[in-house]
Design a protein around this motif. Structure first.
Motif, short mmCIF file in Angstrom:
data_model
loop_
_atom_site.label_atom_id
_atom_site.label_comp_id
_atom_site.label_asym_id
_atom_site.label_seq_id
_atom_site.Cartn_x
_atom_site.Cartn_y
_atom_site.Cartn_z
N TRP A 33 -0.26 2.72 3.52
CA TRP A 33 0.26 1.76 2.54
C TRP A 33 0.04 2.24 1.11
O TRP A 33 0.90 2.08 0.25
CB TRP A 33 -0.42 0.43 2.76
N GLU A 34 -1.09 2.84 0.84
CA GLU A 34 -1.41 3.24 -0.53
C GLU A 34 -1.03 4.68 -0.87
O GLU A 34 -0.86 5.01 -2.03
CB GLU A 34 -2.89 3.03 -0.82
N LEU A 35 -0.90 5.54 0.15
CA LEU A 35 -0.61 6.95 -0.14
C LEU A 35 0.84 7.36 0.12
O LEU A 35 1.37 8.23 -0.57
CB LEU A 35 -1.56 7.85 0.66
N TRP A 36 1.49 6.77 1.14
CA TRP A 36 2.82 7.24 1.50
C TRP A 36 3.92 6.23 1.27
O TRP A 36 5.07 6.61 1.04
CB TRP A 36 2.85 7.70 2.96
N LEU A 37 3.64 4.95 1.34
CA LEU A 37 4.71 3.96 1.16
C LEU A 37 5.15 3.77 -0.28
O LEU A 37 6.33 3.57 -0.53
CB LEU A 37 4.30 2.61 1.76
N PRO A 38 4.25 3.81 -1.26
CA PRO A 38 4.74 3.62 -2.64
C PRO A 38 5.45 4.87 -3.16
O PRO A 38 5.40 5.94 -2.55
CB PRO A 38 3.47 3.35 -3.44
N TRP A 44 -5.89 3.17 -5.04
CA TRP A 44 -6.42 2.06 -4.25
C TRP A 44 -6.62 2.43 -2.78
O TRP A 44 -7.08 1.60 -1.99
CB TRP A 44 -5.52 0.84 -4.37
N ALA A 45 -6.33 3.65 -2.41
CA ALA A 45 -6.59 4.10 -1.04
C ALA A 45 -8.07 4.09 -0.72
O ALA A 45 -8.45 4.06 0.46
CB ALA A 45 -6.00 5.49 -0.82
N VAL A 46 -8.92 4.06 -1.73
CA VAL A 46 -10.36 4.00 -1.49
C VAL A 46 -10.79 2.68 -0.86
O VAL A 46 -11.93 2.56 -0.41
CB VAL A 46 -11.17 4.27 -2.78
N ALA A 84 1.97 -10.57 0.48
CA ALA A 84 2.87 -10.86 1.61
C ALA A 84 4.34 -10.60 1.30
O ALA A 84 5.12 -10.39 2.23
CB ALA A 84 2.69 -12.31 2.05
N ASN A 85 4.73 -10.58 0.06
CA ASN A 85 6.15 -10.36 -0.27
C ASN A 85 6.53 -8.89 -0.34
O ASN A 85 7.64 -8.57 -0.74
CB ASN A 85 6.48 -11.05 -1.60
N GLU A 86 5.65 -7.99 0.04
CA GLU A 86 5.91 -6.56 -0.07
C GLU A 86 6.46 -5.93 1.20
O GLU A 86 6.55 -4.71 1.29
CB GLU A 86 4.65 -5.82 -0.51
N GLY A 87 6.79 -6.69 2.21
CA GLY A 87 7.39 -6.12 3.40
C GLY A 87 6.54 -6.27 4.65
O GLY A 87 5.81 -7.25 4.83
N LEU A 88 6.62 -5.27 5.52
CA LEU A 88 5.96 -5.33 6.83
C LEU A 88 4.47 -5.00 6.77
O LEU A 88 3.69 -5.53 7.57
CB LEU A 88 6.67 -4.35 7.78
N ALA A 89 4.06 -4.17 5.85
CA ALA A 89 2.65 -3.75 5.78
C ALA A 89 1.68 -4.91 5.62
O ALA A 89 0.66 -4.95 6.31
CB ALA A 89 2.46 -2.71 4.67
#
Length: 117
Positions: A33-38, A44-46, A84-89
């Protein structure tokens, strides 16, 4: 001298593996979610680092770990609800958080019920 192995009920073992799978799923989801989707990787991957701490304790069946992981999971649930409004993740994060909480709670309850008295 080794003590004889106590048989583990199948329900206890099932909750253990559900908890481990949910925890590993949250770790992978947080990284993806933090490294490949954006569009660009986020620092924030930490946020997955606290989730890496209890993996060994869950695999070693430490009761204390199951108890505190059920409290650790709530910030991840809240993040899923807020985003919650950001999709499936976020929906996956909510589902994995709830399954981890339920598996840890059931694991503790079943182990206490089946412990030798």
């Amino acid at each position: 001298m080794k003590s004889p192995a106590v048989p583990v009920p199948p329900a206890v073992e099932a909750t253990r593996w559900i908890a481990v799978a949910s925890l590993l799923g949250l770790i992978v989801l947080g990284l993806v979610w933090e490294l490949w989707l954006p569009a660009r990787p986020s620092p924030w991957a930490v946020k997955v680092l606290p989730l890496c701490i209890p993996v060994a304790g869950l695999l070693k069946r430490r009761m204390y770990t199951y108890r505190w992981v059920s409290l650790l999971v709530w910030p991840y649930f809240m993040e899923g609800v807020v985003r919650a409004n950001e999709g499936l993740a976020p929906a996956l994060e909510i589902a994995l958080s709830l399954s981890l909480f339920l598996a840890c709670g059931l694991h503790v309850r079943l182990r206490l019920r089946h412990s030798p008295k």
